[in-house]
Write an enzyme that holds these catalytic residues in place. Structure first.
Site, PDB file in Angstrom:
ATOM      1  N   ARG A  53      -7.281 -10.136  -0.129  1.00  0.00           N
ATOM      2  CA  ARG A  53      -7.027  -8.707  -0.152  1.00  0.00           C
ATOM      3  C   ARG A  53      -8.255  -8.037  -0.766  1.00  0.00           C
ATOM      4  NH1 ARG A  53      -7.456  -8.179  -4.784  1.00  0.00           N
ATOM      5  NH2 ARG A  53      -7.434  -5.936  -4.533  1.00  0.00           N
ATOM      6  N   GLY A  54      -8.228  -6.673  -0.739  1.00  0.00           N
ATOM      7  CA  GLY A  54      -9.421  -5.935  -1.158  1.00  0.00           C
ATOM      8  C   GLY A  54     -10.258  -5.708   0.089  1.00  0.00           C
ATOM      9  N   ALA A  55     -10.655  -4.443   0.289  1.00  0.00           N
ATOM     10  CA  ALA A  55     -11.252  -4.055   1.573  1.00  0.00           C
ATOM     11  C   ALA A  55     -12.451  -4.925   1.995  1.00  0.00           C
ATOM     12  CB  ALA A  55     -11.627  -2.574   1.514  1.00  0.00           C
ATOM     13  N   ARG A  90      -3.904  -5.191   8.864  1.00  0.00           N
ATOM     14  CA  ARG A  90      -3.813  -4.146   7.834  1.00  0.00           C
ATOM     15  C   ARG A  90      -4.576  -2.914   8.330  1.00  0.00           C
ATOM     16  NH1 ARG A  90      -4.206  -5.652   1.728  1.00  0.00           N
ATOM     17  NH2 ARG A  90      -2.846  -3.841   1.679  1.00  0.00           N
ATOM     18  N   GLN A 201      -1.817  -5.632  -8.616  1.00  0.00           N
ATOM     19  CA  GLN A 201      -3.194  -6.139  -8.492  1.00  0.00           C
ATOM     20  C   GLN A 201      -3.966  -5.998  -9.797  1.00  0.00           C
ATOM     21  OE1 GLN A 201      -1.655  -4.228  -6.228  1.00  0.00           O
ATOM     22  NE2 GLN A 201      -2.393  -4.576  -4.161  1.00  0.00           N
ATOM     23  N   ASP A 241     -10.658   1.921   0.066  1.00  0.00           N
ATOM     24  CA  ASP A 241     -10.367   1.210   1.315  1.00  0.00           C
ATOM     25  C   ASP A 241     -10.982   1.913   2.509  1.00  0.00           C
ATOM     26  OD1 ASP A 241      -8.163   0.309  -0.643  1.00  0.00           O
ATOM     27  OD2 ASP A 241      -8.237  -1.171   0.973  1.00  0.00           O
ATOM     28  N   ASN A 251      -7.523   4.980  -1.384  1.00  0.00           N
ATOM     29  CA  ASN A 251      -7.516   3.789  -2.247  1.00  0.00           C
ATOM     30  C   ASN A 251      -6.073   3.503  -2.646  1.00  0.00           C
ATOM     31  OD1 ASN A 251      -8.957   1.657  -3.620  1.00  0.00           O
ATOM     32  ND2 ASN A 251      -8.473   2.698  -5.534  1.00  0.00           N
ATOM     33  N   LYS A 252      -5.892   2.432  -3.378  1.00  0.00           N
ATOM     34  CA  LYS A 252      -4.558   1.977  -3.760  1.00  0.00           C
ATOM     35  C   LYS A 252      -3.703   3.121  -4.302  1.00  0.00           C
ATOM     36  CE  LYS A 252      -3.185  -1.221  -3.234  1.00  0.00           C
ATOM     37  NZ  LYS A 252      -2.398  -1.495  -1.996  1.00  0.00           N
TER      38      LYS A 252
HETATM   39  O1  MRU Z   1      -3.722  -3.653  -0.954  1.00  0.00           O
HETATM   40  P1  MRU Z   1      -4.999  -4.191  -1.538  1.00  0.00           P
HETATM   41  O2  MRU Z   1      -4.795  -5.010  -2.758  1.00  0.00           O
HETATM   42  O3  MRU Z   1      -5.855  -4.875  -0.500  1.00  0.00           O
HETATM   43  O4  MRU Z   1      -5.781  -2.870  -1.984  1.00  0.00           O
HETATM   44  C1  MRU Z   1      -7.014  -2.989  -2.610  1.00  0.00           C
HETATM   45  C2  MRU Z   1      -7.560  -1.710  -3.072  1.00  0.00           C
HETATM   46  O5  MRU Z   1      -6.952  -0.662  -2.956  1.00  0.00           O
HETATM   47  C3  MRU Z   1      -8.949  -1.743  -3.612  1.00  0.00           C
HETATM   48  O6  MRU Z   1      -9.128  -0.754  -4.588  1.00  0.00           O
HETATM   49  C4  MRU Z   1      -9.944  -1.488  -2.475  1.00  0.00           C
HETATM   50  O7  MRU Z   1      -9.679  -2.333  -1.403  1.00  0.00           O
HETATM   51  C5  MRU Z   1     -11.330  -1.658  -2.907  1.00  0.00           C
HETATM   52  S1  MRU Z   1     -11.721  -3.368  -3.126  1.00  0.00           S
HETATM   53  C6  MRU Z   1     -13.343  -3.509  -3.547  1.00  0.00           C
END
Ligand code: MRU
Length: 362
Positions: A53-55, A90, A201, A241, A251-252
């Site tokens: 996970r994480g963009a 996603r 997270q 993201d 973002n999250k």
């Molecule tokens: O749903 P996730 O855990 O994939 O979401 C991650 C985030 O929102 C991060 O802040 C974003 O992807 C940046 S990661 C460098």
């Protein structure tokens, strides 16, 4: 970044076996468990189930997933079918779609017999770029942090949300890259880590900060406001993201509330992201698709039982109505600056135009 004093990346590629090893993030912070991905389906499932996970890391994993898919057959039909499967995992993190589009552009003109090797090489190039770009974000972000006088004592207090760290990338992280750079440069830094319900997270962030030795404190999401108002935070840095061409940031979920509280208390709110997160085709935040995730993420709490086995506790009846948007939009006007691999710029069309002129057409 160091895992217990050993420089480590979050993804290990094995070109001979045409497979990658990833860390199963659903088992962190309680167990560090590597998983081998050797098929298109396994790569797609790892992204969908948030083992990765994480963009940025989602983008790199999708690129390798496509390369793995083409190892057995590399026709145009196979290429497009694999892109459709990976692209459906996603919706919000644009890095995923950016990586797949980049590979398709490269591979389509090639004869099928050359596509598998070319795909693997390009996935490796995307991974290397991620490492270099995040390191550059760290250097630019450190420059910003050095200019902020701590409100209390000698230590700079940085708040973050979700995990935009090492685990969300191949190395260094985005939002946490300036924090690691500061820590490594002996600038005293402490991180407020918000838990980030419902997937928590923030616990991943606490885990990786601990591995690298960075002082930090975990807070419930709802505690952010009182800390920001009480002068206990010098800056907030989050990842993204997707960033639209006007500087709006996805973002999250929960990021927007922190940006509002920062604005009310004159605290800088920075968004750190590499090129792969910028969506120049997206005019503003209203055009960004927001992932709606399974309601059971709210109805159940996950952890381990007394014997250490993964387990789920139900906190709501199965039929309870819940809404679970995974991301929110922070309008550009609430972002103090973007930190990219090319430098720091205002969150605006003009700011992005200055750093990425080749992506704007008059
Ligand atoms: O749903 P996730 O855990 O994939 O979401 C991650 C985030 O929102 C991060 O802040 C974003 O992807 C940046 S990661 C460098």
């Amino acid at each position: 970044m160091n895992i217990d004093a050993t420089p480590t990346r979050t993804l290990r590629a094995d070109p001979a076996r045409r497979s990658i090893d990833i860390i199963d993030q659903t088992r962190l912070p309680l167990a560090l468990h590597w998983v081998r991905i050797a098929s298109l389906e396994a790569a797609a499932e790892a992204i969908r189930a948030m083992q990765v996970r994480g963009a940025p890391l989602i983008g790199v994993t999708a690129a390798y997933g496509l390369a793995i898919a083409l190892a057995s057959e590399a026709s145009e039909a196979r290429l497009d079918a694999a892109i459709a499967i990976l692209g459906a995992t996603r919706p919000t993190a644009v890095n995923l779609h950016w990586a797949l589009a980049r590979l398709r552009r490269l591979l389509l003109p090639l004869p099928p017999a050359r596509r598998a090797d070319a795909a693997w090489a390009e996935a490796a190039a995307i991974a290397e770029e991620d490492v270099a770009q995040n390191a550059a974000i760290g250097r630019h972000g450190l420059g910003l942090l050095r200019q902020i006088p701590p409100r209390r004592g000698q230590t700079l207090n940085v708040m973050t949300h979700c995990n935009a760290g090492w685990l969300a990338t191949v190395d260094h992280g985005t939002a946490l890259s300036p924090v690691y750079a500061a820590h490594d440069a002996s600038l005293p830094v402490h991180v407020w880590v918000s838990e980030t319900r419902p997937r928590n997270q923030g616990l991943l962030t606490a885990w990786e900060l601990a591995r690298h030795g960075v002082p930090h404190t975990v807070i419930a999401d709802n505690a952010a406001g009182i800390l920001l108002r009480a002068g206990r935070v010098d800056a907030v840095i989050v990842g993204a993201d997707r960033i639209a061409a006007n500087g709006d940031v996805a973002n999250k979920v929960g990021t927007y509330l922190k940006a509002l509280a920062c604005a009310d208390n004159d605290i800088p709110f920075y968004v750190a992201a590499p090129r792969s997160t910028l969506d120049f085709a997206c005019p503003d935040g209203n055009a960004i698709p927001i992932e709606e995730r399974d309601g059971d993420e709210l109805r159940e709490v996950r952890g381990v039982d007394a014997q250490g086995a993964p387990s789920a506790l139900r906190q709501l009846p199965p039929g309870e109505a819940v809404a679970n948007p995974a991301f929110d939009i922070t309008p550009a006007r609430r972002v103090s600056a973007l930190i990219t691999e090319r430098g720091v710029c205002p969150a605006s069309r003009d700011g992005l135009l200055r750093l990425y002129p080749e992506n704007f057409h008059s």
